[in-house]
Design an enzyme around this catalytic site. Structure first.
Site, PDB file in Angstrom:
ATOM      1  N   PHE A  74      49.560   3.412 -12.654  1.00 49.28           N
ATOM      2  CA  PHE A  74      50.000   2.122 -12.132  1.00 49.28           C
ATOM      3  C   PHE A  74      51.413   2.249 -11.553  1.00 49.28           C
ATOM      4  O   PHE A  74      52.320   2.752 -12.203  1.00 49.28           O
ATOM      5  CB  PHE A  74      49.972   1.073 -13.249  1.00 49.28           C
ATOM      6  CG  PHE A  74      50.463  -0.277 -12.780  1.00 49.28           C
ATOM      7  CD1 PHE A  74      49.772  -0.992 -11.808  1.00 49.28           C
ATOM      8  CD2 PHE A  74      51.631  -0.820 -13.296  1.00 49.28           C
ATOM      9  CE1 PHE A  74      50.233  -2.217 -11.361  1.00 49.28           C
ATOM     10  CE2 PHE A  74      52.098  -2.048 -12.863  1.00 49.28           C
ATOM     11  CZ  PHE A  74      51.399  -2.752 -11.885  1.00 49.28           C
ATOM     12  N   GLN A  75      51.592   1.819 -10.342  1.00 46.54           N
ATOM     13  CA  GLN A  75      52.863   1.854  -9.616  1.00 46.54           C
ATOM     14  C   GLN A  75      53.444   3.258  -9.490  1.00 46.54           C
ATOM     15  O   GLN A  75      54.655   3.448  -9.547  1.00 46.54           O
ATOM     16  CB  GLN A  75      53.875   0.894 -10.245  1.00 46.54           C
ATOM     17  CG  GLN A  75      53.428  -0.558 -10.096  1.00 46.54           C
ATOM     18  CD  GLN A  75      54.498  -1.570 -10.426  1.00 46.54           C
ATOM     19  OE1 GLN A  75      55.345  -1.332 -11.272  1.00 46.54           O
ATOM     20  NE2 GLN A  75      54.442  -2.714  -9.759  1.00 46.54           N
ATOM     21  N   MET A 122      66.108  -9.619  22.450  1.00 48.99           N
ATOM     22  CA  MET A 122      66.263  -8.345  23.147  1.00 48.99           C
ATOM     23  C   MET A 122      64.931  -7.850  23.691  1.00 48.99           C
ATOM     24  O   MET A 122      64.868  -7.268  24.788  1.00 48.99           O
ATOM     25  CB  MET A 122      66.882  -7.298  22.205  1.00 48.99           C
ATOM     26  CG  MET A 122      67.191  -5.977  22.860  1.00 48.99           C
ATOM     27  SD  MET A 122      68.290  -6.166  24.292  1.00 48.99           S
ATOM     28  CE  MET A 122      69.895  -5.916  23.534  1.00 48.99           C
ATOM     29  N   GLU A 177      63.961  -5.103  -2.482  1.00 48.67           N
ATOM     30  CA  GLU A 177      64.719  -3.855  -2.656  1.00 48.67           C
ATOM     31  C   GLU A 177      65.318  -3.347  -1.352  1.00 48.67           C
ATOM     32  O   GLU A 177      66.353  -2.667  -1.352  1.00 48.67           O
ATOM     33  CB  GLU A 177      63.836  -2.775  -3.286  1.00 48.67           C
ATOM     34  CG  GLU A 177      63.470  -3.026  -4.746  1.00 48.67           C
ATOM     35  CD  GLU A 177      62.244  -3.917  -4.917  1.00 48.67           C
ATOM     36  OE1 GLU A 177      61.770  -4.498  -3.905  1.00 48.67           O
ATOM     37  OE2 GLU A 177      61.754  -4.037  -6.050  1.00 48.67           O
ATOM     38  N   LYS A 222      60.257   7.550 -16.647  1.00 53.08           N
ATOM     39  CA  LYS A 222      60.633   6.593 -17.694  1.00 53.08           C
ATOM     40  C   LYS A 222      60.899   7.303 -19.028  1.00 53.08           C
ATOM     41  O   LYS A 222      61.821   6.933 -19.764  1.00 53.08           O
ATOM     42  CB  LYS A 222      59.527   5.548 -17.849  1.00 53.08           C
ATOM     43  CG  LYS A 222      59.965   4.389 -18.729  1.00 53.08           C
ATOM     44  CD  LYS A 222      59.025   3.216 -18.632  1.00 53.08           C
ATOM     45  CE  LYS A 222      59.530   2.068 -19.504  1.00 53.08           C
ATOM     46  NZ  LYS A 222      58.595   0.941 -19.502  1.00 53.08           N
TER      47      LYS A 222
HETATM   48  C1  TPP Z   1      62.568  -4.112  11.757  1.00 58.94           C
HETATM   49  C2  TPP Z   1      62.558  -4.142  13.250  1.00 58.94           C
HETATM   50  N1  TPP Z   1      61.445  -4.519  13.909  1.00 58.94           N
HETATM   51  C3  TPP Z   1      61.430  -4.566  15.263  1.00 58.94           C
HETATM   52  C4  TPP Z   1      62.540  -4.228  15.979  1.00 58.94           C
HETATM   53  C5  TPP Z   1      62.528  -4.251  17.523  1.00 58.94           C
HETATM   54  N2  TPP Z   1      63.505  -5.224  18.009  1.00 58.94           N
HETATM   55  C6  TPP Z   1      64.732  -4.872  18.474  1.00 58.94           C
HETATM   56  S1  TPP Z   1      65.652  -6.173  18.930  1.00 58.94           S
HETATM   57  C7  TPP Z   1      64.428  -7.234  18.557  1.00 58.94           C
HETATM   58  C8  TPP Z   1      64.588  -8.712  18.777  1.00 58.94           C
HETATM   59  C9  TPP Z   1      65.571  -9.317  17.862  1.00 58.94           C
HETATM   60  O1  TPP Z   1      65.467 -10.718  17.958  1.00 58.94           O
HETATM   61  P1  TPP Z   1      66.513 -11.645  17.242  1.00 58.94           P
HETATM   62  O2  TPP Z   1      66.710 -11.226  15.849  1.00 58.94           O
HETATM   63  O3  TPP Z   1      66.114 -13.053  17.440  1.00 58.94           O
HETATM   64  O4  TPP Z   1      67.871 -11.312  18.000  1.00 58.94           O
HETATM   65  P2  TPP Z   1      68.248 -11.487  19.541  1.00 58.94           P
HETATM   66  O5  TPP Z   1      67.816 -10.262  20.254  1.00 58.94           O
HETATM   67  O6  TPP Z   1      67.534 -12.703  20.049  1.00 58.94           O
HETATM   68  O7  TPP Z   1      69.720 -11.644  19.539  1.00 58.94           O
HETATM   69  C10 TPP Z   1      63.302  -6.577  18.071  1.00 58.94           C
HETATM   70  C11 TPP Z   1      62.038  -7.229  17.679  1.00 58.94           C
HETATM   71  C12 TPP Z   1      63.671  -3.810  15.244  1.00 58.94           C
HETATM   72  N3  TPP Z   1      64.781  -3.404  15.833  1.00 58.94           N
HETATM   73  N4  TPP Z   1      63.656  -3.810  13.892  1.00 58.94           N
END
Ligand code: TPP
Length: 598
Positions: free
Chosen positions: A136-137, A498, A74, A186
């Site tokens: 439930f749910q 990042m 979702e 519902k």
């Molecule tokens: C749902 C979520 N969890 C954690 C983060 C923290 N976060 C920001 S950038 C990043 C790394 C992203 O890695 P990737 O998708 O491989 O992209 P890259 O930075 O290597 O281009 C993370 C873990 C986030 N933004 N969103």
């Protein structure tokens, strides 16, 4: 509930009313996943379209002219609805059942909230007799989503469904847009009543989405602008949302003032325009951030001075007076004090200013900003000779070249998102879809599905990291099942890039929990009856892009890029805006190896 007749002499259920309201609101696409508490809403989709509004010519009389797309999670339905809204400007719609279906929507709702995107989420709820019994749910989804929705409704009577949905669309799209949840029990979906459609304008006491500036304030703004020596315009998301690009262009042509963009403002002003400076903020262009610190006037249009834009607030743009044009009064003086707030629709305000404004004497300032670019070009990795290594910047720059800058790009979150912002030059609004405020990894692929239905003729590219892509890669199955065609560029660096970059700069290079193992993305695509291509050198990029474009089915291109490259410049969180970490010049940068030019 006692059954009554509708105005056509037919009974109408609550579920039918939802569809009738949708048809009148112009809904043509729903993203969702069924469950026990929203089954009536699903059943009515294909089997009972016989309400007060006859279907248009050519549409089966028993079906509503609305297509539902089945997602795998979702969260992805909410992201798809969100992107649909970002590119069309009208509210997107998603469905979830009660309990886990509804809570799975939460990340998507928060993503839309932070970027002011209008979506209407319809959740099924347990029957009203069971409310509060831990049935439930059962989840109190209106309680859960209260802080991340513009408004929400719990509807447990059939007669309240139509008004709630009409109000939901009105609230979602008016003023500063945002997500609205309508949670329908519902029994309310199942019961039938007589109903007469009320098509009078929705009126909500106390809700005043429209704002207008006072004539005196406009005159003050003109005076401030006309006497500025070092002015900068900020183009924010509001420019795109208000469809104000033409008005901004006119304003710039009249005044000659240069324009910097926020991440979400990219495309609101043409990137290749002579007065475009590029992006500001944490990964903005060095000359933009420096110019902001030197400016004597900031004209901020539809933006909210997010911390990623300002850096240290105490030292931010110390010499600049600020004119803040904004629709939401809550944003005025929230982060940055406005010397002159102009409350209202940015398009209307620009129109009013355009009738009063003339050329501003800022040629020296424009020349100075040009000089600030200094050695940026020699640091720019895209201009380096081909050393046989593949850098993410090469991929994005080439993608821009080979798609002639015309593709609709949907990014995920991370380094690749920033490289996209720096190297894909967006000249048109609503051609970049990205999660700016919440920064939601996993956003891109499902959002691209939503964009696909909104823009059937656009070439769509997902730009995602290997980490974020895996968060929602199950939607490849949706692409396969629903025949959705998008292209996916996975910028595969083997890291949560990042975060690795932050560990490199600020945590002594200790890469804790950031190296990642991924499946073979080519095989993953093939496992879904889709196409996969691997690219390991710059010379292969063009062919891969062309092949992906030519394939009829969704194509995943696994770009194996340099693993430990970083996004530059970088303003460390909370630092002064002009205290940036810059990309080392080539001779001193160990990641460069000289190779022969291509
Ligand atoms: C749902 C979520 N969890 C954690 C983060 C923290 N976060 C920001 S950038 C990043 C790394 C992203 O890695 P990737 O998708 O491989 O992209 P890259 O930075 O290597 O281009 C993370 C873990 C986030 N933004 N969103």
């Amino acid at each position: 509930m006692e059954e009554q007749k509708d105005t056509n002499g037919k009974l109408m259920t609550g579920a039918q009313m939802v569809m009738e309201a949708f048809v009148r609101e112009g809904v043509d696409t729903i993203f969702g996943l069924p469950g026990g508490a929203n089954l009536p809403l699903y059943d009515v989709l294909e089997n009972q379209g016989v309400g007060i509004q006859p279907p248009p010519p050519g549409v089966e009389p028993k079906a509503y002219p609305i297509k539902h797309y089945l997602v795998k999670h979702e969260q992805c339905a909410a992201h798809a609805a969100d992107a649909y809204a970002r590119v069309t400007g009208k509210a997107g719609v998603c469905y979830g059942t009660s309990g886990p279906g509804a809570t799975n929507l939460v990340t998507g709702i928060a993503t839309a909230m932070l970027d002011s995107v209008p979506i209407v989420c319809i959740t099924g709820q347990v029957s009203s007799a069971l409310l509060g019994s831990d049935a439930f749910q059962e989840t109190d989804i209106t309680g859960v989503t209260l802080p991340i929705t513009k408004h929400n409704f719990l509807v447990n009577r059939t007669q309240d469904i139509m008004p709630a949905i009409r109000q939901a669309f009105y609230i979602a799209a008016s003023g500063r847009p945002g997500p609205v949840v309508v949670d329908i029990t519902k029994d309310a979906q199942n019961a039938s009543i007589d109903y007469e459609y009320d098509d009078s304008a929705v009126r909500l006491p106390g809700y005043r989405p429209e704002q207008h500036p006072l004539p005196d304030e406009l005159e003050d703004a003109v005076e401030m602008i006309q006497s500025a020596k070092r002015p900068i315009i900020f183009c924010g998301h509001g420019i795109i949302k208000a469809n104000a690009t033409a008005q901004l262009l006119e304003f710039v042509h009249k005044t000659n003032i240069p324009v910097a963009m926020t991440l979400l403002g990219l495309g609101g002003f043409p990137a290749t325009h002579q007065r475009s400076l590029g992006m500001m903020g944490m990964h903005g262009e060095a000359w933009v951030n420096t110019a902001i610190q030197e400016a004597d006037l900031i004209i901020a249009l539809g933006m909210r001075f997010d911390d990623r834009v300002t850096g240290n607030l105490k030292t931010y743009a110390p010499n600049a007076k600020k004119i803040h044009v904004e629709l939401d009064p809550a944003e005025i003086n929230k982060n940055v004090k406005a010397d002159l707030p102009l409350l209202g629709d940015v398009r209307e305000i620009l129109q009013l200013l355009n009738t009063r404004i003339g050329r501003v004497q800022c040629d020296d300032w424009v020349k100075h900003i040009d000089e600030l670019k200094g050695d940026s070009a020699v640091r720019d990795i895209k201009d380096m000779p081909d050393s046989g290594k593949l850098y993410a910047a090469h991929v994005i720059h080439d993608l821009w070249r080979f798609t002639e800058g015309k593709a609709l790009i949907v990014t995920d979150v991370g380094q690749h998102q920033m490289w996209e912002a720096q190297y894909y030059k967006h000249d048109h609004p609503r051609k970049l879809v990205t999660s700016g405020g919440l920064g939601t990894m996993g956003f891109a692929l499902p959002a691209a599905m939503g964009a696909r239905f909104a823009c059937p003729d656009d070439e769509i590219w997902v730009v995602a990291g290997d980490g974020g892509f895996q968060m929602t890669a199950a939607e490849l199955a949706t692409c396969s099942q629903e025949g959705i065609k998008v292209n996916v560029a996975v910028i595969n660096n083997g890291y949560l890039g990042m975060v690795r970059q932050w560990q490199q700069f600020f945590y002594g290079g200790r890469y804790v929990a950031t190296p990642i193992k991924s499946p073979d993305f080519v095989k993953l695509a093939e496992a879904h009856d889709l196409k996969g291509i691997r690219v390991t050198s710059r010379s292969e990029v063009r062919v891969a892009v062309e092949q992906a474009r030519a394939n009829k089915e969704t194509t995943v291109v696994d770009f194996r890029v340099e693993q430990e490259d970083s996004v530059y410049p970088m303003v460390p969180a909370g630092a002064d805006l002009d205290k940036m970490i810059r990309r080392p010049v080539p001779a001193t940068n160990p990641i460069y190896e000289t190779g022969k030019d291509d």
